[in-house]
Design a protein around this motif. Structure first.
Motif, PDB file in Angstrom:
ATOM      1  N   PRO A  23      43.138  44.416  28.947  1.00 43.51           N
ATOM      2  CA  PRO A  23      42.701  43.285  29.752  1.00 43.51           C
ATOM      3  C   PRO A  23      43.712  43.016  30.849  1.00 43.51           C
ATOM      4  N   GLY A  24      43.307  42.252  31.814  1.00 42.07           N
ATOM      5  CA  GLY A  24      44.239  41.869  32.859  1.00 42.07           C
ATOM      6  C   GLY A  24      43.593  41.844  34.224  1.00 42.07           C
ATOM      7  N   LEU A  28      39.564  40.960  35.943  1.00 42.25           N
ATOM      8  CA  LEU A  28      39.293  39.916  36.931  1.00 42.25           C
ATOM      9  C   LEU A  28      38.726  40.532  38.197  1.00 42.25           C
ATOM     10  N   GLN A  29      39.309  41.624  38.634  1.00 43.93           N
ATOM     11  CA  GLN A  29      38.823  42.303  39.833  1.00 43.93           C
ATOM     12  C   GLN A  29      37.375  42.749  39.643  1.00 43.93           C
ATOM     13  N   GLU A  30      37.064  43.305  38.479  1.00 42.73           N
ATOM     14  CA  GLU A  30      35.690  43.730  38.198  1.00 42.73           C
ATOM     15  C   GLU A  30      34.737  42.551  38.213  1.00 42.73           C
ATOM     16  N   HIS A  31      35.179  41.412  37.686  1.00 43.72           N
ATOM     17  CA  HIS A  31      34.327  40.218  37.692  1.00 43.72           C
ATOM     18  C   HIS A  31      34.050  39.750  39.121  1.00 43.72           C
ATOM     19  N   PHE A 163      36.173  30.823  33.288  1.00 45.11           N
ATOM     20  CA  PHE A 163      36.856  29.924  32.355  1.00 45.11           C
ATOM     21  C   PHE A 163      36.888  30.493  30.937  1.00 45.11           C
ATOM     22  N   SER A 164      35.776  31.078  30.500  1.00 44.81           N
ATOM     23  CA  SER A 164      35.710  31.561  29.117  1.00 44.81           C
ATOM     24  C   SER A 164      36.568  32.809  28.881  1.00 44.81           C
ATOM     25  N   ARG A 165      36.843  33.565  29.916  1.00 39.96           N
ATOM     26  CA  ARG A 165      37.638  34.791  29.770  1.00 39.96           C
ATOM     27  C   ARG A 165      39.002  34.680  30.452  1.00 39.96           C
ATOM     28  N   ARG A 166      39.481  33.482  30.592  1.00 38.97           N
ATOM     29  CA  ARG A 166      40.731  33.238  31.311  1.00 38.97           C
ATOM     30  C   ARG A 166      41.865  34.108  30.779  1.00 38.97           C
ATOM     31  N   GLY A 167      42.067  34.088  29.477  1.00 41.85           N
ATOM     32  CA  GLY A 167      43.149  34.869  28.886  1.00 41.85           C
ATOM     33  C   GLY A 167      42.993  36.353  29.142  1.00 41.85           C
ATOM     34  N   ARG A 168      41.784  36.837  29.038  1.00 40.51           N
ATOM     35  CA  ARG A 168      41.522  38.260  29.256  1.00 40.51           C
ATOM     36  C   ARG A 168      41.795  38.638  30.703  1.00 40.51           C
ATOM     37  N   PHE A 169      41.391  37.769  31.640  1.00 41.50           N
ATOM     38  CA  PHE A 169      41.600  38.045  33.048  1.00 41.50           C
ATOM     39  C   PHE A 169      43.084  38.011  33.421  1.00 41.50           C
ATOM     40  N   MET A 170      43.846  37.229  32.695  1.00 40.43           N
ATOM     41  CA  MET A 170      45.266  37.083  33.015  1.00 40.43           C
ATOM     42  C   MET A 170      46.106  38.097  32.231  1.00 40.43           C
TER      43      MET A 170
END
Length: 174
Positions: A23-24, A28-31, A163-170
């Motif tokens: 994750p990371g 986020l870029q893909e989203h 918001f729901s995937r905040r940790g995954r995106f970070m």
């Protein structure tokens, strides 16, 4: 008797297993790129249907399609810029900065989308009061209402995922 040799030893790693996705920032870029693709699809639909249909229609429906074509061109430019900035520039910034920037962008968009709904309501009220320009105001009002509603839904869904995937995106496991 000799025990049969197995093809894989328990202590050896199985190289056929898939590696877990990390994750990371790439998530986020893909989203963000997916959000841009959705907007791009909506833009192309508006350009094709609105642009082509406005030449084959009259009255309120003509104005509705005309405004949809105009929205399509604006959405197309926004989608291309968003896609280009996020698909071709790795890494744009730290994940926390990108997350905060995209969140602010979506929150501003939600405010604009709500503003579009207010403007649509005003156009529809104006249509009821105007005989000469009723079709114009009604067509534009319905188009702005449609655009505001679709864009609001798209931005809210994207914001919810953000918001729901905040940790995954970070890149954190929260």
């Amino acid at each position: 008797m000799r025990p049969e040799l197995s093809s894989t030893h328990p202590a050896e790693p199985n190289i056929e297993q898939e590696k877990p996705t990390v994750p990371g920032p790439n998530c986020l870029q893909e989203h963000i790129v997916t959000h841009a693709k959705v907007l791009l699809g909506w833009a192309v639909a508006n350009l094709l249907l609105g642009g082509g249909g406005m030449f084959l229609s009259a009255g309120q429906f003509h104005h509705f399609l005309h405004m949809n074509a105009a929205w399509g061109s604006i959405n197309l430019v926004v989608a291309i810029i968003l896609w280009y900035k996020n698909a071709h520039h790795r890494p744009m910034a730290a994940a926390t900065e990108r997350y905060a920037h995209f969140k602010r962008l979506l929150l501003v968009n939600v405010g604009l989308d709500l503003g579009y709904l207010v403007v649509a309501y005003w156009f529809l009220q104006k249509a009821a009061l105007s005989e000469a320009f009723g079709d114009y105001f009604r067509g534009f009002g319905h188009s702005i209402f449609l655009q505001g509603t679709v864009l609001l839904a798209c931005d809210l869904v994207s914001l919810s995922i953000l918001f729901s995937r905040r940790g995954r995106f970070m890149g954190k496991h929260l």
